[in-house]
Scaffold this motif. Structure first.
Motif, PDB file in Angstrom:
ATOM      1  N   ALA A  97      53.269  84.265  -2.775  1.00 14.83           N
ATOM      2  CA  ALA A  97      52.949  83.218  -3.749  1.00 14.83           C
ATOM      3  C   ALA A  97      51.455  82.929  -3.766  1.00 14.83           C
ATOM      4  O   ALA A  97      50.790  83.042  -2.745  1.00 14.83           O
ATOM      5  N   CYS A  98      50.969  82.490  -4.916  1.00 14.67           N
ATOM      6  CA  CYS A  98      49.605  81.970  -4.940  1.00 14.67           C
ATOM      7  C   CYS A  98      49.601  80.543  -4.394  1.00 14.67           C
ATOM      8  O   CYS A  98      50.613  79.841  -4.458  1.00 14.67           O
ATOM      9  N   SER A  99      48.503  80.163  -3.820  1.00 10.70           N
ATOM     10  CA  SER A  99      48.346  78.792  -3.323  1.00 10.70           C
ATOM     11  C   SER A  99      46.927  78.351  -3.619  1.00 10.70           C
ATOM     12  O   SER A  99      46.041  79.185  -3.855  1.00 10.70           O
ATOM     13  N   LYS A 100      46.718  77.046  -3.584  1.00  6.35           N
ATOM     14  CA  LYS A 100      45.349  76.543  -3.758  1.00  6.35           C
ATOM     15  C   LYS A 100      44.447  77.147  -2.690  1.00  6.35           C
ATOM     16  O   LYS A 100      43.292  77.495  -2.949  1.00  6.35           O
ATOM     17  N   GLU A 101      45.012  77.292  -1.467  1.00  4.77           N
ATOM     18  CA  GLU A 101      44.213  77.787  -0.344  1.00  4.77           C
ATOM     19  C   GLU A 101      43.857  79.265  -0.519  1.00  4.77           C
ATOM     20  O   GLU A 101      42.695  79.660  -0.351  1.00  4.77           O
ATOM     21  N   SER A 102      44.866  80.077  -0.848  1.00  4.07           N
ATOM     22  CA  SER A 102      44.560  81.511  -0.986  1.00  4.07           C
ATOM     23  C   SER A 102      43.691  81.749  -2.217  1.00  4.07           C
ATOM     24  O   SER A 102      42.900  82.692  -2.247  1.00  4.07           O
ATOM     25  N   ASN A 103      43.816  80.899  -3.231  1.00  2.00           N
ATOM     26  CA  ASN A 103      42.936  81.057  -4.403  1.00  2.00           C
ATOM     27  C   ASN A 103      41.459  80.915  -4.021  1.00  2.00           C
ATOM     28  O   ASN A 103      40.607  81.576  -4.609  1.00  2.00           O
ATOM     29  N   THR A 104      41.184  80.055  -3.034  1.00  3.86           N
ATOM     30  CA  THR A 104      39.767  79.911  -2.642  1.00  3.86           C
ATOM     31  C   THR A 104      39.239  81.207  -2.036  1.00  3.86           C
ATOM     32  O   THR A 104      38.050  81.505  -2.132  1.00  3.86           O
ATOM     33  N   LEU A 105      40.123  81.979  -1.399  1.00  5.54           N
ATOM     34  CA  LEU A 105      39.706  83.264  -0.829  1.00  5.54           C
ATOM     35  C   LEU A 105      39.646  84.345  -1.895  1.00  5.54           C
ATOM     36  O   LEU A 105      38.740  85.182  -1.907  1.00  5.54           O
ATOM     37  N   ARG A 106      40.615  84.334  -2.794  1.00  6.90           N
ATOM     38  CA  ARG A 106      40.740  85.439  -3.753  1.00  6.90           C
ATOM     39  C   ARG A 106      39.706  85.359  -4.864  1.00  6.90           C
ATOM     40  O   ARG A 106      39.250  86.384  -5.369  1.00  6.90           O
ATOM     41  N   TYR A 107      39.356  84.135  -5.264  1.00  2.00           N
ATOM     42  CA  TYR A 107      38.498  83.995  -6.452  1.00  2.00           C
ATOM     43  C   TYR A 107      37.272  83.135  -6.198  1.00  2.00           C
ATOM     44  O   TYR A 107      36.237  83.352  -6.813  1.00  2.00           O
ATOM     45  N   GLY A 108      37.397  82.136  -5.344  1.00  2.00           N
ATOM     46  CA  GLY A 108      36.271  81.243  -5.089  1.00  2.00           C
ATOM     47  C   GLY A 108      36.749  79.798  -5.047  1.00  2.00           C
ATOM     48  O   GLY A 108      37.866  79.482  -5.475  1.00  2.00           O
ATOM     49  N   HIS A 109      35.898  78.944  -4.521  1.00  2.00           N
ATOM     50  CA  HIS A 109      36.305  77.555  -4.326  1.00  2.00           C
ATOM     51  C   HIS A 109      36.408  76.772  -5.637  1.00  2.00           C
ATOM     52  O   HIS A 109      36.972  75.680  -5.653  1.00  2.00           O
ATOM     53  N   HIS A 110      35.916  77.348  -6.724  1.00  2.00           N
ATOM     54  CA  HIS A 110      36.031  76.670  -8.022  1.00  2.00           C
ATOM     55  C   HIS A 110      37.481  76.576  -8.487  1.00  2.00           C
ATOM     56  O   HIS A 110      37.785  75.833  -9.407  1.00  2.00           O
ATOM     57  N   THR A 111      38.403  77.350  -7.863  1.00  2.00           N
ATOM     58  CA  THR A 111      39.795  77.356  -8.308  1.00  2.00           C
ATOM     59  C   THR A 111      40.640  76.281  -7.629  1.00  2.00           C
ATOM     60  O   THR A 111      41.832  76.167  -7.896  1.00  2.00           O
ATOM     61  N   TRP A 112      40.025  75.504  -6.733  1.00  2.00           N
ATOM     62  CA  TRP A 112      40.790  74.584  -5.886  1.00  2.00           C
ATOM     63  C   TRP A 112      41.646  73.600  -6.678  1.00  2.00           C
ATOM     64  O   TRP A 112      42.728  73.209  -6.262  1.00  2.00           O
ATOM     65  N   SER A 113      41.162  73.177  -7.837  1.00  2.00           N
ATOM     66  CA  SER A 113      41.912  72.161  -8.589  1.00  2.00           C
ATOM     67  C   SER A 113      43.023  72.752  -9.439  1.00  2.00           C
ATOM     68  O   SER A 113      43.737  72.015 -10.128  1.00  2.00           O
ATOM     69  N   GLN A 114      43.196  74.065  -9.400  1.00  2.00           N
ATOM     70  CA  GLN A 114      44.241  74.679 -10.224  1.00  2.00           C
ATOM     71  C   GLN A 114      45.613  74.589  -9.550  1.00  2.00           C
ATOM     72  O   GLN A 114      45.729  74.730  -8.334  1.00  2.00           O
ATOM     73  N   HIS A 115      46.644  74.384 -10.353  1.00  2.00           N
ATOM     74  CA  HIS A 115      48.014  74.344  -9.845  1.00  2.00           C
ATOM     75  C   HIS A 115      48.418  75.736  -9.335  1.00  2.00           C
ATOM     76  O   HIS A 115      47.882  76.748  -9.789  1.00  2.00           O
ATOM     77  N   ALA A 116      49.344  75.779  -8.357  1.00  2.00           N
ATOM     78  CA  ALA A 116      49.703  77.066  -7.756  1.00  2.00           C
ATOM     79  C   ALA A 116      51.166  77.067  -7.330  1.00  2.00           C
ATOM     80  O   ALA A 116      51.803  76.019  -7.203  1.00  2.00           O
ATOM     81  N   CYS A 117      51.678  78.270  -7.080  1.00  2.00           N
ATOM     82  CA  CYS A 117      53.113  78.437  -6.794  1.00  2.00           C
ATOM     83  C   CYS A 117      53.559  77.709  -5.537  1.00  2.00           C
ATOM     84  O   CYS A 117      54.668  77.175  -5.494  1.00  2.00           O
ATOM     85  N   VAL A 118      52.749  77.719  -4.482  1.00  2.00           N
ATOM     86  CA  VAL A 118      53.185  77.059  -3.253  1.00  2.00           C
ATOM     87  C   VAL A 118      53.445  75.576  -3.512  1.00  2.00           C
ATOM     88  O   VAL A 118      54.407  75.005  -2.990  1.00  2.00           O
ATOM     89  N   ASP A 119      52.624  74.958  -4.349  1.00  2.00           N
ATOM     90  CA  ASP A 119      52.863  73.547  -4.680  1.00  2.00           C
ATOM     91  C   ASP A 119      54.193  73.377  -5.411  1.00  2.00           C
ATOM     92  O   ASP A 119      54.939  72.415  -5.166  1.00  2.00           O
TER      93      ASP A 119
END
Lengths: 210, 274
Positions: A97-119
């Motif tokens: 699943a995507c998560s806010k946390e893994s998004n910061t690794l995969r794309y950058g910290h600008h993605t932190w506010s995006q909704h994600a599957c783990v949530d």
């Protein structure tokens, strides 16, 4: 006995969904608009410590892609659901699943506010008393994750199209959690998440259970 | 020796001190016969029997070397943030974030919180697996006739349950695991080929990038095609060293890894730990 009519639910883009599917019933997931990743976890409805296991499923069928005939195995190597129909031919067991946390690794910290599957999984699982410890590597229906010879792996353009579907038969009473993936940073949703449809069909209507 | 009395039983038990077995912990670890570093830095020295398990908490910066002396060990491994088991190894993130399905030198073992639990700093095997997990009671009962911990062919998941319980964890705390020393490759059509062991003497070294709890089960890989249960001892050595820091080649090896290290250090700094 007259069987109940199938229960259809449209899951909006980015949203979560869950249901108990009884032994012998089927769940059809329809990709209404095409190229939408559907993150999926399944638990034994009577004992949620028995849940989908990506490695046991991969091991049981000797490969990482799911399609018709694939059996979704639990962490105790027991069957939970079987893919009985599939219009697409390849679904992912590896990417999770995507998560806010893994998004910061995969794309950058600008993605932190995006909704994600783990949530989505956390919010939907909480309705059944499930917490973070109950989340494990999940299936990504309609997501295309090839592995190159050197091990390079990545999410690439999907193989699905509008209206394509797959059908799962419950081998026991199961609890299904779905996150209709909100990811917008990779091709898993064509960069634009869309709605999917869930249809539960009663065992009676389809005849005897297999 | 007479053991009819408490005194005799006590003497009999005490007379066992100094006995040696092939598979055992060496305490203190500095007494390990051939230390790979200054002996005083050793903090864990153990030979884990085939079909057995071990576990330990390791401080950030500790290096953990696993060795397969006879060629038929398979180290199934789980990692948790020490005392915070809700942060744990996430195999899917580990392969997805790093764009690679195979484990090897330079790979980071990622948690579900966008942080590094451990890194692979040396690999003398090249045969590892992040896809097939470990064996189960049902599977080993079917294959070998028994999968219980007390039987002749224990399943990895059954041993993980015991190691987890000794750290206050339950079966629902066991996510998919990694395995070292027995490899799997993926064909273009997704089918898996089991590549087996690299042979005797293979080793792999991990470095703890946070304080971690390590669970290890040494059991045959679930894809091992041999009809008999073959599991030889696993050597485990750990010693004090330093966590990856800015400037280390590993820190900047990939943009994803750099952000994972940054997340880790920021998190530890906020807790006053780095």
């Amino acid at each position: 006995m007259k069987a109940a009519a199938p229960v259809k639910t449209v899951v909006p883009a980015r949203a979560a969904w869950s249901a108990v599917v009884r032994a012998g019933e089927t769940l059809t997931i329809t990709d209404l608009h095409g190229n939408q990743a559907v993150d999926f976890l399944v638990y034994d409805a009577q004992d949620t410590s028995v849940r989908y296991s990506a490695p046991d499923t991969v091991h049981a069928q000797g490969g990482i892609f799911l399609t018709t005939g694939s059996v979704l195995m639990s962490n105790e190597y027991t069957p939970l659901m079987t893919v009985v129909a599939d219009d697409v031919g390849r679904h992912d067991t590896v990417g999770g699943a995507c998560s806010k946390e893994s998004n910061t690794l995969r794309y950058g910290h600008h993605t932190w506010s995006q909704h994600a599957c783990v949530d989505n999984f956390l919010a939907e699982g909480a309705k059944y008393g499930l917490g973070k410890r109950d989340l494990v590597s999940n299936i990504n229906w309609y997501m295309n994750v090839p592995v190159e010879k050197d091990g390079t792996l990545g999410i690439v353009d999907g193989l699905s199209a509008p209206g394509l579907s797959l059908t799962l038969r419950a081998e026991r009473d199961v609890l299904v959690l779905v996150s209709n993936c909100p990811q917008i940073n990779n091709p898993c949703n064509g960069f634009e998440p869309t709605a999917v449809e869930m249809t539960i069909t009663g065992a009676g209507e389809r005849g005897a259970t297999a | 020796m007479a053991t009819q009395t408490t005194y005799g039983a006590r003497d009999h038990a005490r007379a066992q001190e100094g006995a040696r077995a092939e598979a055992m912990p060496v305490v203190p670890a500095r007494d390990w016969p051939e230390p790979p570093c200054e002996a005083d830095r050793l903090v864990w020295a153990e030979t884990v029997a085939g079909g057995n398990y071990t576990h330990r908490m390791l401080a950030r910066g500790t290096e953990l070397r696993l060795t397969d002396p006879r060629g038929d060990a398979c180290a199934h491994l789980l990692l948790y943030a020490a005392d915070r088991p809700w942060e744990r190894l996430n195999v899917a993130d580990t392969v997805k974030v790093q764009w690679n399905a195979y484990l090897g030198e330079g790979q980071l073992l990622l948690s579900d919180q966008g942080r590094v639990l451990a890194s692979v700093v040396a690999d003398g095997s090249g045969r590892h697996d992040a896809l097939c997990g470990t064996s189960t009671l049902a599977r080993n009962t079917g294959r070998y006739g028994d999968g219980t911990p007390q039987g002749p062919s224990p399943a990895g998941r059954e041993l993980f349950k015991l190691a987890a319980a000794k750290n206050g964890l339950q079966p629902r705390d066991l996510p998919p695991s990694l395995s070292f020393f027995q490899g799997v490759e993926v064909r273009e059509d997704g089918v898996l080929d089991f590549t087996g062991s690299a042979g005797p003497g293979a080793h792999v070294t991990l470095r703890a990038e946070q304080d971690v709890t390590v669970l290890i089960a040494n059991v045959p890989h679930p894809c091992d095609p041999r009809p008999e249960y073959v599991s030889t001892p696993l050597e485990v050595l750990a010693w004090r060293a330093e966590a990856t820091r800015p400037g280390d080649p590993l820190w900047d090896a990939t943009p994803e890894g750099r952000r994972a290290f940054l997340n880790t250090v920021e998190f530890l700094a906020a807790r006053g730990l780095a």
